[in-house]
Design a protein around this motif. Structure first.
Motif, PDB file in Angstrom:
ATOM      1  N   GLY A  51       0.841  -1.191   0.000  1.00  0.00           N
ATOM      2  CA  GLY A  51       0.000   0.000   0.000  1.00  0.00           C
ATOM      3  C   GLY A  51       0.882   1.249   0.000  1.00  0.00           C
ATOM      4  O   GLY A  51       2.102   1.163   0.054  1.00  0.00           O
ATOM      5  N   PRO A  52       0.266   2.429  -0.071  1.00  0.00           N
ATOM      6  CA  PRO A  52       1.055   3.660  -0.120  1.00  0.00           C
ATOM      7  C   PRO A  52       1.877   3.868   1.151  1.00  0.00           C
ATOM      8  O   PRO A  52       1.518   3.376   2.216  1.00  0.00           O
ATOM      9  N   VAL A  53       3.006   4.579   1.004  1.00  0.00           N
ATOM     10  CA  VAL A  53       3.773   4.975   2.184  1.00  0.00           C
ATOM     11  C   VAL A  53       3.009   6.118   2.848  1.00  0.00           C
ATOM     12  O   VAL A  53       2.756   7.151   2.225  1.00  0.00           O
ATOM     13  N   LEU A  54       2.603   5.909   4.106  1.00  0.00           N
ATOM     14  CA  LEU A  54       1.888   6.959   4.834  1.00  0.00           C
ATOM     15  C   LEU A  54       2.908   7.754   5.632  1.00  0.00           C
ATOM     16  O   LEU A  54       3.679   7.181   6.395  1.00  0.00           O
ATOM     17  N   ARG A  55       2.908   9.070   5.430  1.00  0.00           N
ATOM     18  CA  ARG A  55       3.894   9.897   6.129  1.00  0.00           C
ATOM     19  C   ARG A  55       3.193  10.885   7.052  1.00  0.00           C
ATOM     20  O   ARG A  55       2.244  11.550   6.661  1.00  0.00           O
ATOM     21  N   PHE A  56       3.684  10.951   8.259  1.00  0.00           N
ATOM     22  CA  PHE A  56       3.112  11.858   9.260  1.00  0.00           C
ATOM     23  C   PHE A  56       4.242  12.588   9.969  1.00  0.00           C
ATOM     24  O   PHE A  56       5.414  12.252   9.817  1.00  0.00           O
ATOM     25  N   LYS A  57       3.829  13.617  10.745  1.00  0.00           N
ATOM     26  CA  LYS A  57       4.794  14.317  11.588  1.00  0.00           C
ATOM     27  C   LYS A  57       4.488  13.999  13.045  1.00  0.00           C
ATOM     28  O   LYS A  57       3.318  13.936  13.442  1.00  0.00           O
ATOM     29  N   TYR A 118       1.955  -0.867   8.501  1.00  0.00           N
ATOM     30  CA  TYR A 118       0.564  -1.185   8.804  1.00  0.00           C
ATOM     31  C   TYR A 118       0.155  -2.391   7.979  1.00  0.00           C
ATOM     32  O   TYR A 118       0.727  -2.673   6.932  1.00  0.00           O
ATOM     33  N   HIS A 119      -0.811  -3.141   8.498  1.00  0.00           N
ATOM     34  CA  HIS A 119      -1.248  -4.328   7.765  1.00  0.00           C
ATOM     35  C   HIS A 119      -2.612  -4.769   8.260  1.00  0.00           C
ATOM     36  O   HIS A 119      -3.052  -4.383   9.340  1.00  0.00           O
ATOM     37  N   SER A 120      -3.255  -5.585   7.467  1.00  0.00           N
ATOM     38  CA  SER A 120      -4.537  -6.158   7.867  1.00  0.00           C
ATOM     39  C   SER A 120      -4.320  -7.096   9.037  1.00  0.00           C
ATOM     40  O   SER A 120      -3.302  -7.775   9.134  1.00  0.00           O
ATOM     41  N   HIS A 121      -5.294  -7.124   9.945  1.00  0.00           N
ATOM     42  CA  HIS A 121      -5.243  -8.099  11.042  1.00  0.00           C
ATOM     43  C   HIS A 121      -6.457  -9.023  10.970  1.00  0.00           C
ATOM     44  O   HIS A 121      -6.886  -9.598  11.966  1.00  0.00           O
ATOM     45  N   SER A 122      -7.019  -9.130   9.757  1.00  0.00           N
ATOM     46  CA  SER A 122      -8.213  -9.956   9.575  1.00  0.00           C
ATOM     47  C   SER A 122      -7.884 -11.147   8.697  1.00  0.00           C
ATOM     48  O   SER A 122      -7.132 -11.011   7.724  1.00  0.00           O
ATOM     49  N   GLY A 123      -8.503 -12.273   9.032  1.00  0.00           N
ATOM     50  CA  GLY A 123      -8.279 -13.466   8.220  1.00  0.00           C
ATOM     51  C   GLY A 123      -6.797 -13.637   8.013  1.00  0.00           C
ATOM     52  O   GLY A 123      -6.008 -13.492   8.926  1.00  0.00           O
ATOM     53  N   GLY A 129      -1.130  -9.472   0.432  1.00  0.00           N
ATOM     54  CA  GLY A 129      -0.835  -8.138  -0.069  1.00  0.00           C
ATOM     55  C   GLY A 129      -1.204  -6.950   0.782  1.00  0.00           C
ATOM     56  O   GLY A 129      -0.836  -5.819   0.454  1.00  0.00           O
ATOM     57  N   MET A 130      -1.912  -7.152   1.899  1.00  0.00           N
ATOM     58  CA  MET A 130      -2.383  -5.977   2.636  1.00  0.00           C
ATOM     59  C   MET A 130      -1.381  -5.480   3.666  1.00  0.00           C
ATOM     60  O   MET A 130      -1.498  -5.773   4.858  1.00  0.00           O
ATOM     61  N   TYR A 131      -0.404  -4.723   3.189  1.00  0.00           N
ATOM     62  CA  TYR A 131       0.585  -4.134   4.078  1.00  0.00           C
ATOM     63  C   TYR A 131       1.208  -2.908   3.409  1.00  0.00           C
ATOM     64  O   TYR A 131       1.154  -2.771   2.182  1.00  0.00           O
ATOM     65  N   GLY A 132       1.764  -2.042   4.216  1.00  0.00           N
ATOM     66  CA  GLY A 132       2.429  -0.859   3.677  1.00  0.00           C
ATOM     67  C   GLY A 132       3.273  -0.201   4.752  1.00  0.00           C
ATOM     68  O   GLY A 132       3.200  -0.560   5.924  1.00  0.00           O
ATOM     69  N   ALA A 133       4.064   0.779   4.329  1.00  0.00           N
ATOM     70  CA  ALA A 133       4.979   1.460   5.253  1.00  0.00           C
ATOM     71  C   ALA A 133       4.325   2.696   5.851  1.00  0.00           C
ATOM     72  O   ALA A 133       3.481   3.335   5.226  1.00  0.00           O
ATOM     73  N   LEU A 134       4.723   3.017   7.072  1.00  0.00           N
ATOM     74  CA  LEU A 134       4.226   4.209   7.751  1.00  0.00           C
ATOM     75  C   LEU A 134       5.433   4.903   8.388  1.00  0.00           C
ATOM     76  O   LEU A 134       6.162   4.277   9.158  1.00  0.00           O
ATOM     77  N   VAL A 135       5.639   6.153   8.015  1.00  0.00           N
ATOM     78  CA  VAL A 135       6.831   6.871   8.464  1.00  0.00           C
ATOM     79  C   VAL A 135       6.399   8.118   9.224  1.00  0.00           C
ATOM     80  O   VAL A 135       5.556   8.871   8.748  1.00  0.00           O
TER      81      VAL A 135
END
Ligand code: CU
Lengths: 601, 240
Positions: A51-57, A118-123, A129-135
């Motif tokens: 998934g997209p890289v999610l960027r926060f401050k 981040y990733h799915s915690h279901s099933g 494929g349900m995962y992505g980076a969070l910065v």
């Protein structure tokens, strides 16, 4: 109009007074991916893997709207983030999950900085494929510098079987995916090396336990991915020669541990699981499932560098490339020889490998035989003639061996268990072992999984991780909770303290207390244990600088301790992050509760 | 005797209600129900005496703690009437890391007359990876018999497997109508060489030897049958 503009201006100026919000909209759906020569359906976040890289401050609010377009429930868990438990995204524990057609809004403040995911915690959606980076960018300046950065999400994709099919196959036959078993020909090889008696005795030892020394990964057949690309698709990150490049590695695989190296570049590890550590220059590091490591590299040449993530079971690579221009590729070497578990990994070492330290090859005649402390791993080392031959089930078990007085030929040859030879192995470390060549204390002495840098040099150990700024003041834990990692390989049931999740009571912690988790790995698999919502402060002997991690990997036959500051009220998941271990029961609910007035009184 | 069988059937029904459906929640599927159907042997035997079509298979459904199992085996000599056809319906429960206990009923359509038995047995993986299955049978006529089976997979390559097996049938009393004597009745030994094209599909060739003893052998002689037979086999094992 003018008044309106002023009002708008005022609103903009006033905005920083309230917490800013970083907002993302995520849509859970399916998409076709092609990483195994055919179009296959993946579960995706915004249509891509990862998934997209999610960027926060740091300090701002995370606002993430997750819309479920699947025909089944879904969820997103923010791996490693400190947050209110209702935002943690574990169906059945934190919230009911996100129903088909529903949008769920996650909202919580970013209380930390670093590389997360981040990733799915279901099933078992995460495995498809349900995962992505969070910065999260820190408020304060970081204790290291870099000129540019790349996120590298490592993962595994099974081209043949769905997660449910994999689990069903493992339930039918736990060695379904093991095509590395010992056969007649490996027996003949072993008998040639160790002698018939020793080879037979070794087979009998494993047969008595009804276990397989080749059981390093429960599932084989994976295609390994870097940022969703296979080795040919070659995800490429750019650099200008001389730049310092920060690489944020995330292991989002379902089942695969990776050993990561970039031939030609030293990597300086600066962060582990999102927390800054004292910089450690390494040549290679092992990233357990669900861990993150940030490294800084400085490529100076105008050429392509291969980023190689080799599976711990030595079945393949995830390959990415760092290059000054697109369209370049680093080389993919051959897989290293297969590793095999030893009796040490079974917690059954007959002696400590320290006993090998004084092994003196200077006194050995031709065709002499070594009987190792662990007879099963190395009985019968041959030292014949000019090309010295070490018959070693595992190159890593000979650390600390003394070659004093032994004249080394120019091209010594090591015969590995599968008969492959490793000519020209660097023996410079043998006389006086370099610091990088010490046995890793986080593996059982003599372990077949003991990591060793492919091209020599330093392999990162948990023992090297020292917090720069400890998150908590050091204090003794009020009590110890034993967490025995257990399982029944034959039935493919994984558990904690012998009890699987659906039969277990939650682990209850008192709000504000510090407890010590004593992990005792009684299985022959390596388990990356992940606690939601709170840090696990790994006791690696660094005292108040013990590193805080969200995922701690425990090797077979090892006991590892970690402290938890129970500062997050609520109900949390605690589990092995190997998908099929979690799904079959190596999972607990951890409840952090305030003492009731009655209890206080 | 009928009561005993009813009791076991009742036990099966009760055990069914112990199943709980799995859910797609946090821990995933640690209590899910799985099922598999497996044909260990589906083979043609050629050699001493008439050619024989033989089968041996099983199926199960259940979670980690409770399973319902079905077993069947039989032999059909070509051009003759069905010689042996046996079916078992069992409740299965783990009793240790490597062993399960089975309890239920067995019904033999052949030999004639048909017989119904109560079954209790232990099955599992013994040391050195020997698959074992030991069962005690009590028939509707009150006769007690037992069967012990063992087999092991020896890997020649990752896919080529040599599989020796042995089966011993014995009885504690004579059941003349089904030509079963007291004591060791039959011993079967097999050696099959399988090639696992997939884990789920493996053609094989091999040898099958069967020998009757004691009164059982006498019964066979009276019928004009051989008391031992060595046959070449070709077949396929598969599961799904
Ligand atoms: Cu695990």
């Amino acid at each position: 109009m003018r008044r309106l503009m002023l009002a708008a201006l005022a609103a903009i100026l006033l905005a920083p007074a309230t917490a800013r919000a970083g907002t993302y909209d995520l849509t859970i759906g399916t998409a076709a991916i092609n990483v195994a020569g055919k179009d296959q359906t993946a579960m995706t976040i915004n249509g891509s893997i990862p998934g997209p890289v999610l960027r926060f401050k740091e300090g701002e609010d995370l606002v993430i709207n997750v819309t479920n377009t699947l025909a089944e429930d879904t969820s997103i868990h923010w791996h490693g983030l400190i947050l209110p438990y209702q935002q943690d995204g574990v169906p059945g524990i934190s919230f009911p999950g996100i129903k088909p057609g529903e949008t769920f809004t996650y909202r919580f403040p970013a209380q930390q900085a670093g590389t997360y995911w981040y990733h799915s915690h279901s099933g078992m959606q995460e495995a498809v494929g349900m995962y992505g980076a969070l910065v999260i960018e820190p408020k304060a300046r970081e204790p290291f510098r870099y000129d540019r950065e790349h996120v590298i999400v490592l993962s595994d994709w099974h081209p043949d079987d769905s997660p449910h099919k994999i689990l069903s196959n493992l339930k039918m036959s736990a060695d379904y995916y093991n095509y590395q078993k010992r056969t007649l020909s490996t027996f003949v090889d072993d008998a040639g090396k160790m002698g018939l008696g020793a080879a037979l005795a070794d087979r009998m030892d494993w047969g008595d336990m009804r276990m397989l020394p080749s059981d390093i990964a429960d599932v084989s057949g994976y295609v390994f991915l870097a940022n969703g690309r296979n080795t040919e698709q070659n995800w490429t990150g750019l650099f200008k020669p001389g730049e310092r490049v920060r690489l944020r590695f995330i292991n989002a695989a379902a089942m695969t541990f990776f050993d990561v190296r970039i031939p030609g570049l030293k990597m300086t590890v600066v962060q582990a699981d999102g927390n800054n550590v004292r910089p450690v220059p390494v040549d290679e590091f092992r990233i357990a499932v669900a861990e993150t490591y940030d490294v800084i590299v400085r490529p100076t040449e105008d050429k392509a560098y291969a980023v190689l993530a080799e599976s711990m079971a030595r079945t393949g690579f995830a390959r990415a490339t760092l290059a000054p221009r697109m369209g370049m590729a680093g080389d993919i070497p051959a897989n290293r020889p297969k590793q095999y578990l030893t009796m040490a990994d079974m917690g059954m070492a007959h002696g400590d490998m320290a006993g090998m330290a004084g092994m003196d090859h200077g006194t050995m005649g031709q065709g002499a035989t070594h009987t190792m402390p662990d007879g099963s791993t190395m009985a019968g080392t041959r030292h014949e003639g000019q090309g010295m031959t070490h018959a070693m089930p595992d190159g890593t078990t000979m650390k600390g061996e003394s070659h004093a007085g032994h004249s080394m030929p120019a091209q010594p040859t090591h015969t590995m268990p599968d008969g492959a030879t490793m000519a020209g192995m660097d023996h410079s470390a043998h006389g006086a072992p370099a610091s990088g060549d010490k046995a890793d204390p986080f593996y059982a002495p003599g372990s077949g999984l003991m990591p060793k840098a492919a091209e020599g040099g330093k392999f990162l150990s948990y023992a090297d991780l020292k917090a720069i700024k400890p998150l908590y003041p050091d204090r003794p834990a009020a009590r110890e909770i034993e967490v025995r990692l257990t399982g029944n390989m034959e039935r493919y049931v994984w558990s904690i303290n012998g009890v699987k999740y659906s039969d277990a009571e939650p682990i209850r912690l008192k709000f504000g207390e510090r407890v010590r988790f004593k992990f005792v790995n009684e299985t022959m698999m390596t388990h990356p244990m992940h606690l939601h919502g709170m840090w696990q402060i790994l006791d690696n002997g660094s005292g108040k600088y013990n590193p805080a991690k969200h995922t701690i990997s425990i090797a077979p036959g090892k006991t590892v301790e970690a402290d938890i500051e129970a500062d997050a009220e609520g109900e949390w998941a605690f589990h092995c992050h190997l998908m099929y271990h979690m799904a079959t029961g190596m999972f607990r609910k951890v409840v952090v509760e305030r003492e009731t007035a009655e209890a206080v009184r | 005797m009928k009561n005993f069988i009813l009791m076991i059937a009742g036990g099966l029904a009760v055990s069914m209600t112990a199943f709980s459906p799995g859910g797609a929640n946090a821990a995933g599927m640690d209590d899910d129900i799985y099922w598999h159907v497996q044909a260990d042997q589906a083979e043609y035997r050629i050699g001493d005496g008439a050619d024989v079509l033989a089968w041996q298979g099983n199926a199960w459904i259940g979670n980690d703690d409770h399973r319902l199992a079905f077993k069947t085996e039989g032999e059909n000599p070509i051009g003759k009437r069905l010689e042996k056809a046996e079916f078992q319906f069992l409740y299965r429960k783990p009793i240790s890391d490597f062993f399960d206990v089975n309890a239920g009923i067995r019904h033999d359509l052949r030999p004639d007359p048909d017989r119904t038995y109560g079954v209790i047995g232990i099955q599992g993986l013994a040391k050195q990876f020997v698959e074992t299955d030991a069962n005690l049978f009590v028939s509707e006529t009150g006769d007690v018999s037992a069967r012990f089976e063992a087999e092991v997979d020896w890997l020649i390559t990752q896919r080529l497997v040599l599989q020796p097996l042995v089966e011993v049938d014995l009885a504690f009393s004579e059941d003349r109508r089904i030509h079963s004597g007291a004591g060791i009745n039959t011993v079967e030994a097999g050696l099959r060489l399988k090639y696992e094209i997939r884990r789920e599909f493996a053609p094989y060739i091999g040898l099958h030897y069967e020998r009757k003893f004691g009164a059982t052998a006498n019964f066979a002689r009276d019928e004009g049958e051989d008391t031992d037979a060595l046959r070449f086999v070709a077949g396929v094992s598969f599961w799904f």
